[in-house]
Design an enzyme around this catalytic site. Structure first.
Site, mmCIF file in Angstrom:
data_model
loop_
_atom_site.group_PDB
_atom_site.id
_atom_site.type_symbol
_atom_site.label_atom_id
_atom_site.label_comp_id
_atom_site.label_asym_id
_atom_site.label_seq_id
_atom_site.Cartn_x
_atom_site.Cartn_y
_atom_site.Cartn_z
ATOM 1 N N ASP A 97 -53.986 15.720 20.080
ATOM 2 C CA ASP A 97 -52.687 15.695 20.954
ATOM 3 C C ASP A 97 -52.409 14.548 20.269
ATOM 4 O OD1 ASP A 97 -51.229 14.843 23.213
ATOM 5 O OD2 ASP A 97 -52.727 16.292 24.758
ATOM 6 N N ASP A 198 -46.768 13.516 21.967
ATOM 7 C CA ASP A 198 -46.916 12.734 23.490
ATOM 8 C C ASP A 198 -45.084 11.609 23.705
ATOM 9 O OD1 ASP A 198 -47.719 12.603 26.169
ATOM 10 O OD2 ASP A 198 -47.818 10.062 25.759
ATOM 11 N N GLU A 251 -43.682 16.707 23.192
ATOM 12 C CA GLU A 251 -42.686 15.895 24.310
ATOM 13 C C GLU A 251 -41.813 15.102 24.691
ATOM 14 O OE1 GLU A 251 -45.139 14.581 28.834
ATOM 15 O OE2 GLU A 251 -45.026 13.633 27.161
ATOM 16 N N HIS A 320 -50.827 20.088 31.583
ATOM 17 C CA HIS A 320 -52.139 19.544 32.401
ATOM 18 C C HIS A 320 -51.487 18.093 33.508
ATOM 19 C CE1 HIS A 320 -50.691 16.615 28.981
ATOM 20 N NE2 HIS A 320 -50.685 15.773 29.742
ATOM 21 N N ASP A 321 -49.898 17.900 33.261
ATOM 22 C CA ASP A 321 -49.001 17.566 34.402
ATOM 23 C C ASP A 321 -48.075 18.310 35.201
ATOM 24 O OD1 ASP A 321 -49.632 15.093 32.875
ATOM 25 O OD2 ASP A 321 -47.873 15.406 31.173
#
Length: 544
Positions: A97, A198, A251, A320-321
């Site tokens: 990440d 991210d 993302e 995870h979101d």
């Protein structure tokens, strides 16, 4: 036919909730190593590892205080090197990440930048207050409230699009870009095969002028998908990524198809693919939190837009979101297993690289917590404050948060029916779902009818089919309950029929049954509740 990252399936590991091996209630790197064989047996070929860097954990690791070291909660740098080694033995690639919009306010860069005379001052976005004492502009952030925090030591405000402990980096400063290049090289040289980037389309702020009136994230027009953002991504590709056999997935925030093409089409030289959110919001009025009725035809319309709009898609239903997909678009009661298999069919028959989130492969559901105080997610607590300010009743606030909270996906992985689901011998950092006694990895191993076995079957089907990996996508028909589409390459055609409801439905089509989530051998034009059928035909037969 394609790049290695187009051929493989990605498995996302959220480390703190995956496997704890030392009894402190937090998952660790050794726990990931212990389950590499399970990930390989699933059929995945890439692991996306959520942040394991040093962090004070204001936002569960997405606030990084040292990009070149490991959070002691997870292990050591030596443990991380061993993970690379053990994964490589099993032909598993690992992507890290890359969180570069912001750091932690405890990062050494930020601590030094608090001194107005420091050479690090311009690593972040500092501004004085307005003459009336108010913040520098009217922007509001993704976690609600102002994006400005006053720092008493320096006497000015710093910008943070997310939590106040996540100050944004200043990408107008070329030194910041150079620092990011060095961080990327550090991990690529160590064994990483790429990065999940991210919130990567908001890193460059073109202007700090006041934002237009908006219910949320006021000021977005000054930093979303700016030309400076594209310029930086091209520079990172040209000077770092192009020199390694790696890939990137971004993302992205609130992108449409045109913006997405600018970020990830091959000729642009920026990202390889990106995550968007439209397909998970067809039953939402405002982002994830305010629901409206689900209609399958709306989902097919969104899927078609992206499937036909981009050269290559990043395919996902959970991360995870996001809430657990079986609780979102499936039925986590009577039809849990069947609807989980239907959603596996959807994920693995679209064009793109599939991403499976830990626990998705066994049909894990949303949490069973009963009150807000049990949640750890900062976003959920901030959303509750915002809705309270709008005088939304407590019961309704909790209903919406319970359905959409990020903690739904963050409950510990359910390995066994035993104490704490086999996740830890201690007290877990977040409460284990009580249904682990029925839904767990051990119970589904070797069960030919389990969700886990079906995922393995679907992954194997995709791996052996050029049509499912690279074939053209064509929508066929849809209504409120049913959607159907085709994947075609040369003379082979797969027709995918999905009944996303609790009611039987007609869906006329013909062909040999390639896969069914109910064990169907022949198809007669009618789908049971949450039934998924994939039919194989020859194109000349389909057109006859």
């Amino acid at each position: 036919m394609g790049a290695w990252w187009q051929e493989r399936v990605v498995y996302q590991v959220y480390p703190r909730s995956f496997q704890d091996t030392n009894g402190d209630g937090i998952g660790d790197i050794q726990g990931i190593i212990d389950h590499l064989d399970d990930i390989k047996a699933l059929g995945a070929g890439i692991i996306w590892l959520s942040p394991v860097y040093c962090s004070p954990d204001a936002d569960n690791g997405y606030d990084i205080s040292d990009y070149r070291d490991i959070n002691p909660k997870f292990g050591t740098l030596a443990d991380m090197d061993r993970l690379f080694t053990e994964a490589n033995k099993r032909d598993l690639k690992i992507i890290m990440d890359l969180v570069i919009n912001h750091t932690s306010d405890e990062h050494a860069w930020f601590q030094q930048s608090r001194d107005p005379q420091s050479t690090y001052r311009d690593y972040y976005i500092w501004r004085p207050e307005k003459p009336d004492g108010s913040p520098p502009n009217n922007w509001t952030g993704f976690f609600m409230g102002s994006v400005w925090q006053k720092d008493e030591m320096s006497g000015e405000y710093y910008l943070h699009l997310f939590d106040k402990k996540q100050p944004d980096l200043n990408y107008v400063n070329p030194k910041v870009v150079d620092e990011v290049k060095d961080i990327m090289r550090f991990w690529l040289d160590r064994g990483a095969a790429g990065f999940r980037c991210d919130v990567i389309n908001v890193i460059y702020k073109t202007s700090l002028a006041d934002g237009k009136p908006r219910l949320a994230v006021r000021g977005l027009e000054h930093y979303k998908s700016q030309e400076g953002n594209h310029r930086i991504l091209r520079e990172l590709r040209r000077e770092v990524l192009a020199r390694y056999d790696c890939f990137t997935v971004g993302e992205t925030v609130m992108v449409d198809v045109d913006e997405a093409r600018d970020l990830c089409e091959p000729e642009r030289g920026e990202l390889d693919m990106l995550f968007y959110f439209d397909h998970l919001e067809v039953d939402r009025r405002v982002a994830r939190y305010i629901p409206k009725p689900f209609k399958a035809d709306n989902l097919l319309r969104v899927l078609t837009k992206w499937q036909q709009g981009l050269h290559w898609n990043a395919l996902y239903l959970e991360n995870h979101d996001q809430p657990r997909i079986v609780s979102h678009y499936g039925d986590d009661g009577r039809y849990r297993a069947r609807s989980a298999k239907l959603l596996a069919t959807l994920l693995l028959t679209l064009r793109g690289t599939p991403y499976i989130y830990q626990g998705q492969e066994i049909g894990m559901t949303n949490f069973d917590m009963t009150r807000l105080s049990q949640l750890k997610d900062v976003e959920s607590h901030n959303i509750d404050k915002l809705m309270k300010a709008y005088r939304i009743p407590r019961f309704l606030r909790w209903r919406w948060i319970r359905q959409a909270s990020r903690d739904n996906a963050r409950t510990p992985m359910q390995w066994t029916a035993g104490l704490q689901a086999g996740f830890t011998t201690g007290t877990p950092w977040l409460r284990v779902n009580g249904n682990h006694t029925d839904i767990n990895h051990a119970a589904q191993q070797g069960d030919p009818h389990s969700v886990l076995t079906f995922y393995k079957r679907m992954i194997a089907l995709r791996a052996g089919s050029e049509t499912l990996k690279y074939g053209a996508f064509m929508p066929l028909f849809a209504n409120r309950r049913v959607l159907a589409y085709a994947r075609t390459l040369h003379d082979e055609r797969f027709v995918v029929l999905l009944n996303m409801s609790r009611h039987a439905a007609r869906a006329p089509s013909g062909g040999e049954v390639a896969v069914s989530n109910t064990g169907l051998q022949t198809y007669a034009g009618r789908l049971a509740p949450y039934e998924a059928v994939v039919l194989r035909t020859q194109v000349k037969e389909a057109n006859a």
